[in-house]
Design a protein around this motif. Structure first.
Motif, PDB file in Angstrom:
ATOM      1  N   ALA A  48       0.844  -1.198   0.000  1.00  0.00           N
ATOM      2  CA  ALA A  48       0.000   0.000   0.000  1.00  0.00           C
ATOM      3  C   ALA A  48       0.874   1.241   0.000  1.00  0.00           C
ATOM      4  O   ALA A  48       1.906   1.295   0.672  1.00  0.00           O
ATOM      5  N   GLU A  92      -2.816  -1.895  -2.968  1.00  0.00           N
ATOM      6  CA  GLU A  92      -3.914  -0.986  -2.669  1.00  0.00           C
ATOM      7  C   GLU A  92      -3.391   0.455  -2.651  1.00  0.00           C
ATOM      8  O   GLU A  92      -2.244   0.712  -2.285  1.00  0.00           O
ATOM      9  N   ASP A  94      -3.545   3.882  -0.871  1.00  0.00           N
ATOM     10  CA  ASP A  94      -3.995   4.506   0.382  1.00  0.00           C
ATOM     11  C   ASP A  94      -4.121   6.023   0.274  1.00  0.00           C
ATOM     12  O   ASP A  94      -4.490   6.699   1.235  1.00  0.00           O
ATOM     13  N   VAL A 104      -7.569   0.432   4.003  1.00  0.00           N
ATOM     14  CA  VAL A 104      -6.774  -0.422   3.118  1.00  0.00           C
ATOM     15  C   VAL A 104      -6.112  -1.543   3.911  1.00  0.00           C
ATOM     16  O   VAL A 104      -6.054  -2.699   3.462  1.00  0.00           O
ATOM     17  N   LYS A 107      -8.553  -4.215   4.608  1.00  0.00           N
ATOM     18  CA  LYS A 107      -8.870  -4.909   3.353  1.00  0.00           C
ATOM     19  C   LYS A 107      -7.789  -5.929   3.019  1.00  0.00           C
ATOM     20  O   LYS A 107      -8.082  -7.051   2.575  1.00  0.00           O
ATOM     21  N   LEU A 108      -6.540  -5.557   3.230  1.00  0.00           N
ATOM     22  CA  LEU A 108      -5.426  -6.458   2.939  1.00  0.00           C
ATOM     23  C   LEU A 108      -5.397  -7.638   3.919  1.00  0.00           C
ATOM     24  O   LEU A 108      -5.121  -8.773   3.526  1.00  0.00           O
TER      25      LEU A 108
END
Length: 393
Positions: A48, A92, A94, A104, A107-108
């Motif tokens: 990210a 992702e 950010d 993020v 989500k990861l």
């Protein structure tokens, strides 16, 4: 009739014997089928950084370093604990925003990553680190703020030296080398910018300088005329800015427009081609530090530069060699532990001692900070960044 019957019986006996022989031949053991190749396990690594917006060039270059490392690792048909694996990157954006950073991060984690590369900004790395820590996922971030590893999470590791060292070097350099005694400071109120400015101020004061002005802006600002007009009246020898090149470029132009004679100084986020482009001729004389050695002086710098240019058709800027090393360190820890499970390879990561592109020996202290690091000071001369000095811990 008897002879015919006897003939028929003999014929039948021969036929049965022949059939029996064929049956025995058909029932012979078949050759063993070749063993099926072991299934390749996918190992997900998270990434990210800002991939859109004014700081996207930082994030994309950092991402390139990670991609290059993963491609090299996969080309070697890697195994972990005897199991063939393939590393897969989950990226992702950010947006350099702390709230987006935590979203993020979650989500990861939900995507089942087993290791994290990033975030880029201190402001996103610090809040996101809690989420990775709670999930037990090791994270190697580009963040330079001391607060990133200051929370005591066992999962946080750093790809570059921190702002304590960088601010200290720049504070002393301003006073001892530039002979600056009156210093103005501006920061962008991000964790990175404010933290770096604070460390610079401590060091400059300790070296005997007076801080004649301390101002702040934001990481979205481009008009600094009011701040700089106030600073001009204080007649500083140096203006130190803690922030990114998107602000430093316009700031350099406005310093020249106002006739301020002070040199502009900053950290590694202004030591970029983008700053040179934004500032134009006003860039000349600007001084910046970088938390690391110049590419040409890195142990693996020359080879890395060649590989990077061949893969991405662009020059190395600032962060990609550190991202490359961070990725290789993470992968090496998994191999050493014989497992990609975070809890199993985390102890191996903490004990890392390996050669990298950026350093002859990459290793971490008890906080996750790099044990050995360097700071290089640059100056813009003739529209190019030139090395003034490099110092190690």
């Amino acid at each position: 009739m008897k002879m015919n019957a006897l003939f028929q019986c003999s014929a039948l006996a021969v036929s049965l014997a022949l059939l029996g022989g064929c049956s025995q031949k058909d029932e012979a053991p078949a050759a063993a089928a070749p063993a099926a190749a072991p299934e390749v396990k996918v190992v997900k690594l998270g990434f990210a950084a800002p991939l859109t917006g004014p700081q996207a060039h930082y994030g994309k270059e950092m991402q390139n370093g990670v991609i290059l490392a993963i491609e090299e690792a996969n080309a070697g048909q890697p195994q972990i604990g005897g199991q063939p694996v393939r590393f897969e990157l989950v990226s992702e954006d950010d947006q350099a925003d702390p709230k987006q950073g935590t979203a993020v991060a979650q989500k990861l984690v939900d995507a089942k990553i087993v290791g994290m590369l990033g975030h880029f900004n201190s402001g996103t790395s610090i809040p996101a680190s809690r989420i990775y820590a709670e999930a037990g996922i090791p994270e190697i971030a580009m963040a330079t703020s001391p607060a990133y590893t200051g929370n005591g999470y066992k999962t946080t590791f750093r790809a570059m030296t921190n702002d304590v060292q960088q601010g200290s070097v720049m504070g002393r350099f301003a006073v001892e080398t530039l002979k600056a005694h009156r210093i103005a400071i501006i920061d962008d109120r991000t964790a990175y910018g404010q933290g770096l400015a604070d460390e610079f101020e401590k060091s400059a004061k300790a070296a005997g300088a007076d801080i004649v002005k301390r101002e702040f802006t934001s990481d979205k600002g481009t008009d600094f005329m009011a701040i700089l007009t106030s600073i001009k009246s204080a007649k500083p020898d140096v203006v130190f800015f803690g922030g990114a090149d998107a602000q430093a470029g316009p700031m350099a132009r406005q310093i020249k427009q106002l006739g301020i004679k002070a040199a502009l100084m900053g950290g590694e986020m202004i030591k970029s081609p983008n700053f040179l482009s934004l500032a134009g001729t006003a860039a000349d004389g600007t001084i910046a530090s970088l938390a690391g050695l110049p590419l040409a002086q890195m142990p693996g710098g020359k080879d890395y530069e060649t590989k990077y240019k061949a893969r991405f058709n662009e020059d190395v800027q600032i962060y990609s060699p550190y991202a490359y090393d961070a990725t290789m360190v993470l992968i090496a820890a998994m191999k050493a532990a014989g497992s990609s499970e975070p809890a199993k390879y985390l102890p191996a990561l903490a004990k890392t001692q390996m050669a990298g592109v950026t350093s002859g020996t990459i290793g971490y202290d008890e906080k996750g900070d790099l044990k050995d690091g360097a700071i290089t000071v640059y100056k813009v001369e003739g529209g190019e960044w030139k090395v003034l000095e490099a110092s190690s811990k």
